[in-house]
Design a protein around this motif. Structure first.
Motif, short mmCIF file in Angstrom:
data_model
loop_
_atom_site.label_atom_id
_atom_site.label_comp_id
_atom_site.label_asym_id
_atom_site.label_seq_id
_atom_site.Cartn_x
_atom_site.Cartn_y
_atom_site.Cartn_z
N GLN A 41 -0.17 -5.00 -20.75
CA GLN A 41 0.30 -5.59 -19.50
C GLN A 41 1.15 -4.55 -18.80
O GLN A 41 1.96 -3.86 -19.44
CB GLN A 41 1.17 -6.82 -19.78
N ARG A 42 0.97 -4.47 -17.52
CA ARG A 42 1.67 -3.45 -16.75
C ARG A 42 2.13 -4.05 -15.43
O ARG A 42 1.41 -4.87 -14.85
CB ARG A 42 0.69 -2.31 -16.50
N ILE A 43 3.29 -3.66 -14.98
CA ILE A 43 3.70 -4.02 -13.61
C ILE A 43 4.01 -2.74 -12.84
O ILE A 43 4.79 -1.90 -13.30
CB ILE A 43 4.94 -4.96 -13.60
N ILE B 237 0.83 -1.20 0.00
CA ILE B 237 0.00 0.00 0.00
C ILE B 237 0.87 1.26 0.00
O ILE B 237 1.95 1.26 0.58
CB ILE B 237 -0.98 -0.01 1.19
N TYR B 238 0.37 2.28 -0.69
CA TYR B 238 1.00 3.60 -0.66
C TYR B 238 0.23 4.48 0.29
O TYR B 238 -1.00 4.48 0.27
CB TYR B 238 0.92 4.26 -2.05
N LEU B 239 0.94 5.23 1.12
CA LEU B 239 0.29 6.29 1.90
C LEU B 239 0.99 7.59 1.55
O LEU B 239 2.19 7.62 1.31
CB LEU B 239 0.39 6.04 3.40
N ARG C 200 -10.76 -7.16 -9.96
CA ARG C 200 -11.18 -6.01 -10.78
C ARG C 200 -11.40 -4.82 -9.88
O ARG C 200 -11.77 -4.97 -8.73
CB ARG C 200 -12.48 -6.35 -11.50
N TYR C 201 -11.16 -3.64 -10.42
CA TYR C 201 -11.37 -2.43 -9.63
C TYR C 201 -12.86 -2.19 -9.47
O TYR C 201 -13.62 -2.25 -10.43
CB TYR C 201 -10.77 -1.21 -10.33
N ALA C 202 -13.27 -1.90 -8.24
CA ALA C 202 -14.69 -1.65 -7.96
C ALA C 202 -14.88 -0.21 -7.49
O ALA C 202 -14.04 0.34 -6.78
CB ALA C 202 -15.17 -2.60 -6.88
N1 5PR Z 1 -1.17 3.15 -7.99
C1 5PR Z 1 -1.03 2.26 -7.01
C2 5PR Z 1 -1.64 1.02 -7.09
O1 5PR Z 1 -1.48 0.14 -6.09
C3 5PR Z 1 -2.41 0.71 -8.23
C4 5PR Z 1 -2.54 1.68 -9.22
C5 5PR Z 1 -1.90 2.88 -9.05
C6 5PR Z 1 -0.16 2.57 -5.85
C7 5PR Z 1 -3.01 -0.63 -8.29
O2 5PR Z 1 -2.31 -1.55 -7.56
O3 5PR Z 1 -3.32 2.39 -11.31
O4 5PR Z 1 -4.01 0.48 -10.64
C8 5PR Z 1 -3.35 1.50 -10.45
#
Ligand code: 5PR
Ligand code: FAD
Length: 379
Positions: free
Chosen positions: A210-212, A53-55, A269-271
């Protein structure tokens, strides 16, 4: 300041449903301002789910207010830059004008908050699932027990029963993209030449999307977010389809090999959830129960923590819980609404791939200081 919660000699009581980042924050903040608090977690123990996680400044300031910042800073990491690559070429390196930000494992953050909950003597009830709430100030548990309180906090996540038992009007939708999130060993020595302490958001649109998102959490742990459209069966496969990821990101092979070993990996999936209101009578919703958002701006938990903290703040000076929580929503919600909208827009358009996308508008929530109630860090 006198203890304004001691109206007619009685300490006010709050029941908090959910022991995620929102519920832990609400419980600590309320307890610190004089409330009696019981925290209900449906799982068998208080523990974090998920990877990293980012804070940002906003969330870090909440931690400061909760007395948990020091423990969180120990064992977490601020990367030298937030770098973006497109087809393996660096397109931007951002440092946000000195705005504080931090990357960590979810368990690290959760442990620090849970330690603070225990240190304050907050009553913790595990295996305690909330099934419904009543705006009059009642929380009903799966066991059939009903508890009365001055405040009910619904912090029970995106599938909130507290919320759904009351019937808030809501819009909910899923994005086309999703992500596999994992913690793996850093393997820094094996990665070869490179600025591997940076966050690196590595985008590829060809031959497949594809993205990491490469995010070091500390010397030993690396948070990897592997993004692919839900419609791509190989990119979204769990456990990881090693071949398809190594083909695109060969330089990360040592880490990807570790990632492929994790059998419990999940593709999410993003919700997004948007409610007509976050409050009803004596019930307040915080966190994903109120405002699940796309992660592009990495603010879901940050906003959740700011909102939970601000709820306790608002109640400090008010005599009526019902009025105070209406004022709270009015005051704090616009920041989250704008953040949720922009995060959704960035996710839908994959805007972060362009680099340099942390504009002043994108950093609005991050720059908010909930302790002083002002924006800090000019952009
Ligand atoms: N930023 C962060 C993140 O965890 C995600 C995304 C962007 C820090 C997803 O994991 O764009 O999906 C994103
Ligand atoms: P949850 O974490 O879901 O916690 C809910 C808790 O309540 C759980 O412990 C659950 O067991 C418990 N519970 C559930 N139902 C009940 C019940 N009925 N009774 C009692 N207990 C119950 N945010 C950031 O700030 N930074 C990031 O970098 C970031 N990255 C993200 C990346 C991705 C891919 C995604 C999807 C999200 C990301 N987020 C990020 C958002 C963040 O994860 C969430 O917004 C945040 O964790 C929500 O916390 P919460 O406490 O509201 O909910």
């Amino acid at each position: 300041m006198p203890n304004v919660n001691m109206t007619s000699g009685k300490t006010r009581r709050a029941e908090v449903a959910g022991g995620g980042f929102a519920g832990l924050t609400a419980a600590i903040a309320l307890k610190q301002s004089g409330w009696d608090v019981t925290l209900h977690e449906k799982g068998p123990e208080l523990r974090a789910f998920g990877a990293g996680i980012y804070l940002w400044y906003n969330g870090l300031r909440v931690l400061e207010g909760l007395g948990a910042l020091e423990e969180v800073l120990e064992g977490s990491h601020t990367p030298p830059t937030y770098e973006t690559w497109m087809h393996n070429k660096s397109v931007s390196k951002e440092t946000f004008n000195g705005l504080p930000w931090r990357v960590m494992t979810r368990s690290h953050l959760h442990t620090a908050l849970a330690n603070r909950v225990r240190a304050l003597g907050i009553e913790i009830r595990v295996n305690s699932e909330a099934v419904s709430a009543d705006p009059e100030g009642r929380l009903t548990l799966q066991t059939g027990e009903t508890i009365e309180a001055d405040l009910i906090v619904g912090a029970d996540g995106v599938g909130s029963k507290v919320r759904d038992s009351i019937g808030f009007e809501q819009d909910r939708w899923d994005s086309t993209d999703g992500i596999i999130r994992l913690i793996v060993p850093r393997k820094k020595q094996e990665l070869g030449h490179g600025e591997w302490d940076n966050t690196i958001d590595m985008w590829n649109f060809w031959p497949r999307v594809q993205r990491i998102l490469y995010s070091p959490c500390n010397d030993d742990e690396l948070y990897l977010g592997l993004m692919a459209p839900a419609a791509d069966p190989r990119g979204s496969r769990v456990p990881l389809d090693l071949e398809v990821w190594v083909e695109m990101f060969p330089f990360l092979e040592p880490c990807l090999v570790e990632a492929a070993k994790l059998k419990s990996a999940r593709y999410d999936r993003y919700a997004t959830t948007r409610l007509d209101s976050w409050t009803r009578g004596k019930v307040a919703l915080v966190g994903d129960a109120a405002h699940a958002m796309c992660p592009a701006l990495a603010q879901g938990a940050g906003c959740a923590m700011v909102n939970a903290f601000s709820l306790a703040q608002e109640l400090e000076t008010a005599s009526s819980v019902e009025d105070a929580i209406v004022d709270w929503e009015k005051r704090i919600r616009p920041i989250t609404d704008r953040c949720q909208a922009l995060s959704g827009d960035y996710a839908a358009n994959r805007s972060l791939s362009k680099g340099n996308m942390f504009t002043p508008a994108a950093l609005e929530a991050a720059r908010y200081d909930p302790l002083r109630r002002v924006y800090s860090w000019p952009q």
